[in-house]
Design a protein around this motif. Sequence first.
Motif, PDB file in Angstrom:
ATOM      1  N   TYR A 298       0.827  -1.221   0.000  1.00 47.06           N
ATOM      2  CA  TYR A 298       0.000   0.000   0.000  1.00 47.06           C
ATOM      3  C   TYR A 298       0.857   1.265   0.000  1.00 47.06           C
ATOM      4  O   TYR A 298       0.639   2.172  -0.799  1.00 47.06           O
ATOM      5  N   PHE A 299       1.826   1.322   0.895  1.00 46.56           N
ATOM      6  CA  PHE A 299       2.637   2.534   1.010  1.00 46.56           C
ATOM      7  C   PHE A 299       3.889   2.485   0.136  1.00 46.56           C
ATOM      8  O   PHE A 299       4.367   3.520  -0.331  1.00 46.56           O
ATOM      9  N   GLY A 300       4.461   1.272  -0.050  1.00 44.74           N
ATOM     10  CA  GLY A 300       5.672   1.143  -0.853  1.00 44.74           C
ATOM     11  C   GLY A 300       5.399   0.929  -2.322  1.00 44.74           C
ATOM     12  O   GLY A 300       6.326   0.952  -3.135  1.00 44.74           O
ATOM     13  N   GLN A 386       8.770   5.146   2.026  1.00 48.18           N
ATOM     14  CA  GLN A 386       8.879   6.305   1.130  1.00 48.18           C
ATOM     15  C   GLN A 386       9.956   6.081   0.077  1.00 48.18           C
ATOM     16  O   GLN A 386       9.777   6.390  -1.110  1.00 48.18           O
ATOM     17  N   GLN A 387      11.098   5.520   0.500  1.00 45.62           N
ATOM     18  CA  GLN A 387      12.189   5.253  -0.431  1.00 45.62           C
ATOM     19  C   GLN A 387      11.805   4.194  -1.464  1.00 45.62           C
ATOM     20  O   GLN A 387      12.161   4.304  -2.637  1.00 45.62           O
ATOM     21  N   ARG A 394      14.364   0.444  -9.910  1.00 39.96           N
ATOM     22  CA  ARG A 394      15.814   0.295 -10.054  1.00 39.96           C
ATOM     23  C   ARG A 394      16.363  -0.579  -8.935  1.00 39.96           C
ATOM     24  O   ARG A 394      16.033  -0.383  -7.760  1.00 39.96           O
ATOM     25  N   ASP A 395      17.234  -1.509  -9.306  1.00 39.80           N
ATOM     26  CA  ASP A 395      17.709  -2.543  -8.379  1.00 39.80           C
ATOM     27  C   ASP A 395      18.374  -1.941  -7.143  1.00 39.80           C
ATOM     28  O   ASP A 395      18.018  -2.295  -6.011  1.00 39.80           O
ATOM     29  N   ALA A 401      16.138   0.549  -0.085  1.00 40.03           N
ATOM     30  CA  ALA A 401      14.866   0.727   0.618  1.00 40.03           C
ATOM     31  C   ALA A 401      14.505  -0.505   1.443  1.00 40.03           C
ATOM     32  O   ALA A 401      14.051  -0.397   2.587  1.00 40.03           O
ATOM     33  N   LEU A 402      14.743  -1.687   0.872  1.00 39.10           N
ATOM     34  CA  LEU A 402      14.433  -2.926   1.587  1.00 39.10           C
ATOM     35  C   LEU A 402      15.352  -3.126   2.793  1.00 39.10           C
ATOM     36  O   LEU A 402      14.940  -3.692   3.813  1.00 39.10           O
TER      37      LEU A 402
END
Length: 512
Positions: A298-300, A386-387, A394-395, A401-402
């Motif tokens: 939902y957010f990502g 957010q990121q 992009r990898d 972000a993960l």
Amino acid sequence: MDITEQITNLQLLNQFWIIFLFLIPMVLISRTVVAGTRYSPILIIVIFGLSMGYILVLSDVGTPGLTEFPFVSLMANTTIIALTVSFFVGGQELRKILGNKETPPDDLMAPSDEETMLGTSRTQFIFIIRSFFLLLGIEGLSRFLFSGDGGTMLSGYYPLIAYIGLAGAIILIDNKAKIKNKHLYMRKGLAEMGAILLILYLSFQAAALIRPVIALPQIFFAMMISAALGAILYKWAFGPTIRALLFGGIPIVLAGNFLIGGSRIGEAFSIEGMNSVIAYGFFGQLFWMFGGIALLMYFGRSINVRNLAPGMAGSLSHSGLTGACTAGDFGKTAARRAPIMINIPFFGHIFVFSILAISAERGGLWFWPTLILVLIGVALTIFALQQLRRSDGRDRNEVNALMAFSFGWQICAVFGGLFLLGFSTMSMDYAAMAQTSAISHFGLFAAIQGEMFGTDAALLIPFIFSMPFLVHPLVFFMFGKAMENDGDMPVKPVYFMAIAGLAGILWAVFAS
């Protein structure tokens, strides 16, 4: 040697073949059942292991805990060995990403694609059997050399166990695989065995040294040392030891623990307060897993398993997903990312294990540090989402972000769960077991297995850890459906299960 000693020695060999015939077929059958589908064999190992353990007790072949089969307990306690390899690989991948390092393709060994059994190639078959011998041999040798484990049934046989395990591991090399340099490949395998033993020794000594100050478990130091070694040796091309344990180590460890967990099903339900622990673990598995996936969706704005599988494996240090990812069940991208993600939150485990160690000594949760870490975890999770939304597929951006999500959601899950359980009537050791099982957290499992919360908790944790795996048919079904849909996870069922999990854990906490 009298006849009694001869019979005892014969029984030892019988025990070896029994555990071999328990665990190896379990892993192979699980792969056969899911052959031709996109589902993970971990799904079947859960069901098969728990049911076999229960049937052994029901048939009066064994008693709860399977003390009649000491090799089962030996193999179930090899968790730290399998994790050490994952941490090393994660350290390598972190160094490559953070240092922007390029390494040449690994062409040292090309696996054979010849199918030996349905769903298992020849090289995979060898890896599974080799993992069994490696875990057995390294555990036997480590106990003999430095654990001081001299009061067990097998203590006098550790040198023989180590010899059988390591000798079997050395000779089990797939002759149909294309190996570029056989001597180099073999030397790498021996060096990797030695490195694992060295890491186990150093982590054992570090834990013993700091124990008078704070009782940090051995797994914490093993993680730090192996990840650091991986970062230094980021160019290391894997030999047969790491290749085998990455593929087959975690499934075999889980199979051994599920056997023991299944044997305690009837006994554990009679323990006062255990129903609340099991209920929280069951519904917590729904909430922390599918709640995290729902946030990523939902957010990502990410619904693909290349993000969801390694993201949740890392953010929960989730044993089942970690094993499925590293075995390649969710694709090459998830397999490459998973070791990174499971390493990242472990750097925060200095807080996890420190606070839990102090809480264990106090007999209750250390309140204010826990609350502060929950708030930090929430902030990191928001930043990560957010990121991920801005990553644009992009990898490098997705991985960064993960990494932040794995760190943040892990803190939310571990400390948020323990904070919530503080409102229940559970004791600290029960709360720790409940939260460990609710997120299938490999690190906490290894720590409790190592008697961080006492002997009773160490004996019960295989069962408590196993029960929420009854949710795993649903978890792996959802990931399997995603793999059949080009990697895209169904959205509405995830939201429904997250809400059901939240309602369930609230009920488990406030009804206990």
